[in-house]
Write an enzyme that holds these catalytic residues in place. Structure first.
Site: not given
Ligand code: FES
Length: 113
Positions: A34, A110
């Site tokens: 992400c 995450c």
């Molecule tokens: Fe990036 Fe959770 S969406 S660490």
């Protein structure tokens, strides 16, 4: 997607947020999934290479991350504070996620941070 009560508590009121001036250790990592970033700062006493003696006396973090990442960082910081480096060196992302009463499957990545 539902977060546990513990995730919500650590997201809404994260522990150990900030930075340590002249830290004994700094670590930054990113999540390639992400693009989120996280930096941890630690202060250790006594200053020694003996992992059985060196203890984390202060820990702070900053993150540019999602709610789960903030909760994971907050919980991880609480789990290691006051422990020796040998006690925490094998801490896993699963243990942190379990301590948060779990993360939604789509947010498990995450906890890699
Ligand atoms: Fe990036 Fe959770 S969406 S660490």
């Amino acid at each position: 997607m539902e977060y546990s009560q513990k995730v919500m508590e650590h997201f809404m009121n994260p522990k150990n947020v900030g930075e340590i001036v002249n830290p004994d250790g700094v670590g930054t990592c990113g999540n390639p999934v992400c693009g989120d970033l996280m930096t941890f700062y630690i202060k250790v006493e006594p200053k020694t290479d003996d992992l059985n003696s060196a203890r984390i006396v202060d820990i702070r973090f900053k993150t540019f991350g999602c709610a789960a990442a903030i909760a994971v960082a907050s919980m991880a910081s609480e789990m290691v504070k006051g422990k020796t480096l040998s006690e925490i060196k094998n801490l896993t992302r699963n243990e942190v996620a379990e301590e948060l009463d779990g993360l939604p499957p789509i947010k498990l990545h995450c906890s890699n941070l």
